[in-house]
Design a protein around this motif. Structure first.
Motif, mmCIF file in Angstrom:
data_model
loop_
_atom_site.group_PDB
_atom_site.id
_atom_site.type_symbol
_atom_site.label_atom_id
_atom_site.label_comp_id
_atom_site.label_asym_id
_atom_site.label_seq_id
_atom_site.Cartn_x
_atom_site.Cartn_y
_atom_site.Cartn_z
ATOM 1 N N ARG A 14 0.703 -1.131 -0.210
ATOM 2 C CA ARG A 14 0.181 -0.042 0.094
ATOM 3 C C ARG A 14 0.971 1.197 -0.089
ATOM 4 N N VAL A 15 1.989 1.461 0.787
ATOM 5 C CA VAL A 15 2.852 2.340 0.821
ATOM 6 C C VAL A 15 3.411 2.602 -0.319
ATOM 7 N N LEU A 16 3.954 1.611 -0.895
ATOM 8 C CA LEU A 16 4.823 1.695 -2.280
ATOM 9 C C LEU A 16 3.717 1.885 -3.435
ATOM 10 N N LYS A 17 2.494 1.747 -3.405
ATOM 11 C CA LYS A 17 1.572 2.076 -4.511
ATOM 12 C C LYS A 17 1.205 3.564 -4.109
ATOM 13 N N THR A 18 1.084 4.065 -2.922
ATOM 14 C CA THR A 18 0.806 5.438 -2.683
ATOM 15 C C THR A 18 1.670 6.231 -2.945
ATOM 16 N N MET A 19 2.977 5.787 -2.812
ATOM 17 C CA MET A 19 4.356 6.408 -3.431
ATOM 18 C C MET A 19 4.390 6.600 -4.879
ATOM 19 N N LEU A 20 3.985 5.432 -5.683
ATOM 20 C CA LEU A 20 3.859 5.444 -7.048
ATOM 21 C C LEU A 20 2.904 6.467 -7.529
ATOM 22 N N SER A 21 1.934 6.538 -6.981
ATOM 23 C CA SER A 21 0.831 7.446 -7.479
ATOM 24 C C SER A 21 1.206 9.082 -7.179
ATOM 25 N N SER A 22 2.201 9.193 -6.324
ATOM 26 C CA SER A 22 2.687 10.523 -6.283
ATOM 27 C C SER A 22 4.067 10.789 -6.790
ATOM 28 N N GLN A 23 4.398 9.906 -7.643
ATOM 29 C CA GLN A 23 5.610 9.865 -8.070
ATOM 30 C C GLN A 23 5.701 11.318 -8.872
ATOM 31 N N SER A 24 4.920 11.512 -9.443
ATOM 32 C CA SER A 24 4.977 12.771 -10.479
ATOM 33 C C SER A 24 5.339 14.016 -9.566
ATOM 34 N N ALA A 25 4.531 14.338 -8.372
ATOM 35 C CA ALA A 25 4.780 15.289 -7.488
ATOM 36 C C ALA A 25 6.328 15.270 -7.047
ATOM 37 N N LEU A 26 6.701 14.173 -6.601
ATOM 38 C CA LEU A 26 8.140 14.056 -6.141
ATOM 39 C C LEU A 26 9.161 14.284 -7.285
ATOM 40 N N LEU A 27 8.865 13.790 -8.433
ATOM 41 C CA LEU A 27 9.647 14.052 -9.679
ATOM 42 C C LEU A 27 9.751 15.682 -9.723
ATOM 43 N N ALA A 28 8.727 16.403 -9.937
ATOM 44 C CA ALA A 28 8.747 17.889 -10.008
ATOM 45 C C ALA A 28 9.557 18.409 -8.818
ATOM 46 N N TYR A 29 9.277 18.007 -7.511
ATOM 47 C CA TYR A 29 10.150 18.307 -6.538
ATOM 48 C C TYR A 29 11.508 18.407 -6.772
ATOM 49 N N ALA A 30 11.849 17.148 -6.917
ATOM 50 C CA ALA A 30 13.071 16.852 -7.273
ATOM 51 C C ALA A 30 14.003 17.668 -8.531
ATOM 52 N N HIS A 31 12.982 17.801 -9.630
ATOM 53 C CA HIS A 31 13.506 18.677 -10.907
ATOM 54 C C HIS A 31 13.743 20.064 -10.445
ATOM 55 N N SER A 32 12.686 20.543 -9.578
ATOM 56 C CA SER A 32 12.882 21.856 -9.239
ATOM 57 C C SER A 32 14.345 22.262 -8.681
ATOM 58 N N MET A 33 14.811 21.421 -7.959
ATOM 59 C CA MET A 33 16.110 21.717 -7.351
ATOM 60 C C MET A 33 17.294 21.187 -8.118
ATOM 61 N N LEU A 34 17.167 20.186 -8.964
ATOM 62 C CA LEU A 34 18.302 19.828 -9.772
ATOM 63 C C LEU A 34 18.101 20.385 -11.190
ATOM 64 N N GLN A 35 17.241 20.718 -11.704
ATOM 65 C CA GLN A 35 17.160 21.357 -13.205
ATOM 66 C C GLN A 35 17.418 20.150 -14.203
ATOM 67 N N ASP A 36 17.490 19.052 -13.786
ATOM 68 C CA ASP A 36 17.889 18.005 -14.631
ATOM 69 C C ASP A 36 16.973 16.743 -14.460
ATOM 70 N N TYR A 37 16.348 16.486 -15.586
ATOM 71 C CA TYR A 37 15.226 15.433 -15.450
ATOM 72 C C TYR A 37 15.804 14.198 -15.012
ATOM 73 N N SER A 38 16.725 13.753 -15.741
ATOM 74 C CA SER A 38 17.333 12.404 -15.465
ATOM 75 C C SER A 38 17.936 12.249 -13.959
ATOM 76 N N ALA A 39 18.539 13.338 -13.559
ATOM 77 C CA ALA A 39 19.027 13.260 -12.137
ATOM 78 C C ALA A 39 17.832 13.138 -11.192
ATOM 79 N N ALA A 40 16.712 13.997 -11.315
ATOM 80 C CA ALA A 40 15.690 13.829 -10.858
ATOM 81 C C ALA A 40 15.010 12.365 -10.569
ATOM 82 N N GLU A 41 14.863 11.879 -11.682
ATOM 83 C CA GLU A 41 14.502 10.445 -11.660
ATOM 84 C C GLU A 41 15.272 9.438 -10.861
ATOM 85 N N ASP A 42 16.621 9.524 -10.901
ATOM 86 C CA ASP A 42 17.380 8.929 -10.139
ATOM 87 C C ASP A 42 17.297 9.367 -8.727
#
Length: 181
Positions: A14-42
């Motif tokens: 359940r926790v992992l599925k919830t995180m997966l459903s929120s992955q785009s928000a977390l990616l956006a957050y990471a990307h906002s700090m890194l300005q690098d989509y590939s690094a944000a995905e990592d």
């Protein structure tokens, strides 16, 4: 597999599925700090691995994004340190602004979820509401609840599991209705 292991597996899933459903928000957050989509995905992938190990620390009913965001920030800082990229003052100001924006969104989301939770809680049978009150408001242990209500420990476990499951499904249904056009 015994019941405890199945419950832990269900919780982890359940926790992992919830995180997966929120992955785009977390990616956006990471990307906002890194300005690098590939690094944000990592970074988000690393956080996913951390969550898979620490899923028991997540408090169901709270925001997975709010819980994961400090992990993402830490992993971003680790990534920057490992890549020898220095953070500028502008980077830190941008990160703080993004934190504030995410906090505001999470507060709004939490307010809606709390209202849904109150509505769903009111729909539960009174015995289940009492179990939940004892467990979460009074912070009573399973054994104390069993003794107070004169029921077996196994009945407490199963009833609490069913009550949480009912609440989760009810809240999810409210959210789906709101999201659906």
């Amino acid at each position: 597999m015994n019941e405890l292991a199945m419950n832990e597996s269900d919780t982890r899933d359940r926790v992992l599925k919830t995180m997966l459903s929120s992955q785009s928000a977390l990616l956006a957050y990471a990307h906002s700090m890194l300005q690098d989509y590939s690094a944000a995905e990592d970074v988000v992938q690393n956080v996913f691995l951390i969550v898979a190990r620490k899923y028991e620390d997540f408090e169901e009913g709270t925001s997975i994004v709010a819980w994961c965001r400090p992990m993402v920030r830490f992993e971003v800082l680790k990534y920057l340190r490992n890549s020898k990229r220095e953070q500028t003052v502008e980077d830190r100001v941008l990160q703080n602004a993004m934190d504030a924006a995410f906090d505001e969104q999470q507060t709004d989301d939490l307010n809606f979820r709390m209202e849904y939770l109150r509505n769903c809680l009111a729909k539960l049978p009174s015995k289940r509401r009492e179990l939940l009150r004892l467990r979460y408001q009074d912070q009573a242990g399973y054994l104390s609840i069993a003794e107070a209500l004169g029921i077996s420990l196994e009945t407490v476990r199963k009833s609490l599991f069913r009550a949480r499951h009912s609440l989760r499904n009810c809240v999810d249904l409210h959210i789906q209705r709101e999201v659906s056009p």
